[in-house]
Design an enzyme around this catalytic site. Structure first.
Site, PDB file in Angstrom:
ATOM      1  N   PHE A   1       0.832  -1.193   0.000  1.00 56.68           N
ATOM      2  CA  PHE A   1       0.000   0.000   0.000  1.00 56.68           C
ATOM      3  C   PHE A   1       0.877   1.258   0.000  1.00 56.68           C
ATOM      4  O   PHE A   1       1.769   1.394   0.822  1.00 56.68           O
ATOM      5  CB  PHE A   1      -0.925   0.005   1.222  1.00 56.68           C
ATOM      6  CG  PHE A   1      -1.779   1.239   1.309  1.00 56.68           C
ATOM      7  CD1 PHE A   1      -2.700   1.533   0.319  1.00 56.68           C
ATOM      8  CD2 PHE A   1      -1.644   2.122   2.365  1.00 56.68           C
ATOM      9  CE1 PHE A   1      -3.476   2.684   0.379  1.00 56.68           C
ATOM     10  CE2 PHE A   1      -2.414   3.274   2.448  1.00 56.68           C
ATOM     11  CZ  PHE A   1      -3.336   3.556   1.436  1.00 56.68           C
ATOM     12  N   GLN A   2       0.615   2.137  -0.924  1.00 59.57           N
ATOM     13  CA  GLN A   2       1.363   3.393  -1.088  1.00 59.57           C
ATOM     14  C   GLN A   2       2.859   3.168  -1.279  1.00 59.57           C
ATOM     15  O   GLN A   2       3.679   3.993  -0.892  1.00 59.57           O
ATOM     16  CB  GLN A   2       1.093   4.343   0.077  1.00 59.57           C
ATOM     17  CG  GLN A   2      -0.366   4.806   0.095  1.00 59.57           C
ATOM     18  CD  GLN A   2      -0.639   5.937   1.050  1.00 59.57           C
ATOM     19  OE1 GLN A   2       0.025   6.082   2.056  1.00 59.57           O
ATOM     20  NE2 GLN A   2      -1.639   6.743   0.721  1.00 59.57           N
TER      21      GLN A   2
END
Ligand SMILES: Cc1ncc(C[n+]2csc(CCOP(=O)(O)OP(=O)(O)O)c2C)c(N)n1
Lengths: 582, 221
Positions: A121-122
């Protein structure tokens, strides 16, 4: 208690090392925006009250603010963003700093080391992205490496030709306990044997240069950003005065010499003064000081100053011979080169160049008279942009910092701002980044609170980064904003008029009611729609203790002249179009 | 194939700057051309890097760190430099790698490549060895179709070229060859008639002949 900040006595983690390292480098402000992987850092930031954190509204603005801060202070600007979208939002600002040689350290967080490469994530490969647009970059996964990386990054960012350095730090490194000490300067240097900029000009080259200078009959100095980066404005003036050589400047060289100095001849290039370009084209010797013969400066290289020899002084050897071939290359810091060169050249008196100077003065009178709307009115009494810019410059007696955006407004600022001191003119030269002015002015105002700071924008550029109005208010940053509103993407419209036979596709731009917008943020705002309203609106904004905005409703279709069409030479400037009132 | 020295082709129009190794402090002696001025019409300014190109061999000594190859490759692409080959491996020092880069361009363009490479912090030295007497070798593995009826002929050619057969299968052999690019090209052309099923080449590596070595900053630490 849940919200109590951690006591100083807690263990030292990577995030502490980062803060300590920044403090050791003299950093007093960070322009940043938090995110998941940065929370360990934001958890300790409060323990370092000497580090002011300016919470921006978009990370691009953090980078531009660090850039503006660096330009006015000469120190390294620091910006901070989280992983993924935070980091990619920084990219435009980093690229802008790269192309304009701005010392900057950009810091991003990244996902924990174990997640790198897993599309977590990210997670994005931000060091892969910044690699071609930084002087150097680092991915740090171990807190023990942080002290060295920080010291090295600052050294690289500000030594030699300045530029941005990016440090990407994994979340676990920020959280990791460490006792690693901060390195001394010697250790830092020893670790980068491949980085040894040349500062002193070669004596033989200096002698060759002096000989050409003494022999030249129509010499011209081309002063660039290097003069400002090197802090060499005094040396420039002394050199010019001793040799009696007129000084022209690039966009980023504005402020290198007081424009009212008798030897200051003006701004060169695509939208530069015709008399300046004429002097360059008819010169027999160009003395290029800390500039890089950008295409906006030379136009078609094959037709550039064909009768001139060139002495090129630059600290970056790769700039020499890159765009034009030169006769005497001198690699070195321009200030130190001038220190060594000035004693070698013959002194001249103005009378020695009487004929040359008379011709230059004549050209100047002609070209200045052609493109100036002293009455403030363009066609049909509509408000003229050059007049507005001139009035802003004059209001603070040419001591304010004027930060231009990109487009016609940028050229009007460069031509009519009236600059008298170094670092009083900021502009996105290399990248030409619309939206630069407001966030960069924010950084400039934080860096030099003693100077009045104006962001001068087109309506298009202002709408790109206007979210920073919130930052100005929350952080009490007293930037004055001038919107030159022509309800157009003016420079695009100009090209469409001049080159694309008036096919105005997508250059008309609607905007909000700027006064209401300012009001919504609690920012004082004023408007001028006619020439006579201009001085009062400027004064009203200046009288506000804090940020203020002035909406100048300028003529829709005023063009910037002269104008050099792409692919043409410096002698092919268009000075007017469809009537002398341009 | 015997070790064979190749001497760089010298372009006759080469600027007589006397030095081909591009030192970081590029304060090279200038040859000041005759005054241009009014007389020299029609005057046009020469655009650097647009002269007649020839083959150059660059040695780049770099830190042996993750990402350094990427930095070099990225720079070459971003700066619009076309490289013909790039070979890299570590040196007598495990923390230092050495690249051999071959490319075409005029001297000014290649000097620009070298100067841009120097801007990478991890680059310790760049030297253009195109004019030095040198050993220039690359290694190729070539899987050549070879049946009972053609194998003997293939082997003969390979032997003639001082190549080595390092693997034999029912209908093919793997030939290992080292030599200059041209020598390997010649061998490939010859065995090509039998059918090449697979080929891999390392790219050129180079070393200057004699006692001189490529010196670099931070050496001997
Ligand atoms: C981020 C970005 N996008 C697009 C451009 C291309 N561009 C250059 S000038 C310009 C128009 C600018 O219009 P405005 O901000 O209103 O200023 P004006 O020219 O009217 O002064 C555009 C779109 C750019 N320089 N930067």
């Amino acid at each position: 208690m849940l919200h109590e900040s951690k006591p100083r006595g807690r263990t030292r983690i990577g995030a502490d090392v980062l803060c300590e390292g920044l403090r050791r480098q003299g950093v007093d402000v960070i322009f940043g925006y938090p995110g998941g992987v940065l929370l360990p850092l934001y958890d300790v930031l409060g323990d370092y009250p000497e580090l002011r954190h300016v919470l921006v509204r978009h990370e691009q603005g953090a980078a531009h603010a660090a850039d503006g801060y660096a330009r006015v202070t000469g120190r390294v600007g620091v910006c901070l963003a989280t992983s993924g979208p935070g980091a990619t939002n920084l990219v435009t600002g980093i690229a802008n700093a790269m192309l304009d040689s701005i010392p900057m350290v950009a810091i991003t967080g990244n996902v924990a080391a174990a997640l790198l490469g897993k599309d977590a994530f990210q997670e994005i490969d931000i060091t892969g992205i910044t690699l071609p647009m930084t002087k150097h970059n680092y991915l740090v996964r171990d807190a023990n490496e942080l002290p060295h990386v920080i010291a090295e990054a600052f050294h690289i960012a500000q030594t030699g030709r300045p530029g941005p350095v990016h440090i990407d730090i994994t979340k676990d490194a920020l959280q990791q306990e460490t006792q690693a000490p901060h390195p001394d300067a010697e250790t830092v240097l020893a670790a980068i044997p491949g980085f040894r900029p040349t500062f002193e000009g070669h004596p033989r080259q200096l002698r060759l240069a002096a000989k050409l200078i003494d022999e030249a009959r129509r010499p011209v100095i081309l002063a660039g950003h290097g003069i400002l980066l090197s802090g060499a404005w005094d040396q420039l003036r002394e050199f010019a005065e001793k040799t009696q050589i007129p000084v022209t400047h690039t966009l980023l060289g504005i402020g290198a010499m007081d424009e009212t100095h008798p030897l200051s001849y003006g701004y060169m290039g695509m939208h530069g003064w015709k008399h300046v370009n004429r002097a360059i084209q008819s010169s027999d010797l160009l003395i290029a000081l800390g500039m890089r013969f950008d295409d906006r400066v030379t136009g078609k290289v094959s037709a550039y100053a064909t009768g001139a020899r060139i002495i090129h002084v630059d600290i970056d050897p790769a700039e020499i011979g890159k765009n034009v071939s030169v006769d005497v290359p001198i690699v070195g810091d321009v200030g130190r080169v001038l220190d060594a060169l000035t004693p070698l050249v013959a002194a001249r008196q103005p009378e020695d160049r009487a004929g040359y100077f008379a011709e230059l003065a004549d050209w100047r009178r002609g070209s200045e008279a052609r493109s100036w709307h002293g009455s403030g009115a363009w066609r049909d009494g509509l408000l003229s942009a050059d007049y507005v810019v001139e009035q802003i410059g004059a209001a603070a007696d040419h001591d304010a910092t004027l930060v231009a955006d990109v487009g016609q407004n940028q050229m009007w600022v460069a031509r009519y701002g009236g600059f008298r001191r170094p670092h009083s003119h900021l502009s996105s030269g290399g990248l030409g980044t619309m939206g630069y002015a407001l966030p960069a002015a924010m950084g400039a105002a934080v860096g030099r609170p003693d100077k009045e700071t104006w962001a001068i924008c087109g309506d298009g550029g202002f709408q790109m980064t206007m979210q920073q109005l919130g930052t100005l208010v929350q952080e009490h940053i007293p930037v004055k904003i001038a919107i030159l509103d022509n309800t157009k993407l003016g420079m695009i419209r100009q090209w469409q008029e001049l080159i694309y036979s008036g096919n105005y596709h997508s250059s008309h731009l609607m905007g909000p009611d700027y006064l209401k917008l300012a009001e919504a943020y609690g920012i004082a705002a004023f408007r001028a729609t006619t020439p006579d309203e201009v001085p009062a609106a400027i004064e009203a904004a200046r009288a506000i203790d804090g940020p203020a905005l002035v909406h100048f409703r300028i003529a829709d279709e005023q063009n910037v002249f002269p104008f050099m069409p792409a692919g043409k030479g410096l002698s092919d400037l268009i000075e007017e179009w469809g009537g002398a009132d341009e | 194939m015997t070790d064979q020295a190749t001497t760089g082709r010298r372009s006759t129009d080469q600027a007589t700057t006397g030095r081909r190794s591009t030192d970081q402090a590029m304060n090279r002696p200038a040859t000041i051309p005759a005054a241009t001025g009014q007389a020299a019409a029609p005057a046009t300014r020469e655009i650097p890097g647009t002269g007649a190109g020839h083959r150059h061999v660059l040695v780049a000594v770099v830190n042996n760190r993750p990402g350094v190859l990427n930095r070099v490759a990225s720079l070459m692409r971003a700066r619009n430099f076309n490289i013909d080959s790039l070979a890299v491996g570590h040196t007598e020092r495990p923390d230092v790698s050495r690249m051999t880069i071959t490319l075409h361009g005029d001297d000014v363009a290649v000097e620009q490549v070298a100067k841009q490479l120097y801007k990478l912090i991890d680059v310790l030295k760049v030297q253009d060895v195109s004019d030095e007497p040198r050993i220039e070798h690359e290694l190729a593995l070539i899987k050549v179709r070879a049946t009972n009826s053609t194998r003997a002929e293939v082997l003969k050619i390979v032997e003639l070229y001082k190549g080595r057969v390092v693997d034999v299968a029912a209908d093919s052999v793997i030939v290992e060859a080292t030599g200059t690019e041209d020598e390997i090209d010649a061998l490939v052309a010859l065995v090509g008639g039998f059918g090449i099923r697979e080929m891999v080449r390392t790219g050129t590596t180079v070393m200057v002949r004699g006692p001189q070595v490529v010196e670099y900053e931070g050496a001997g630490k």
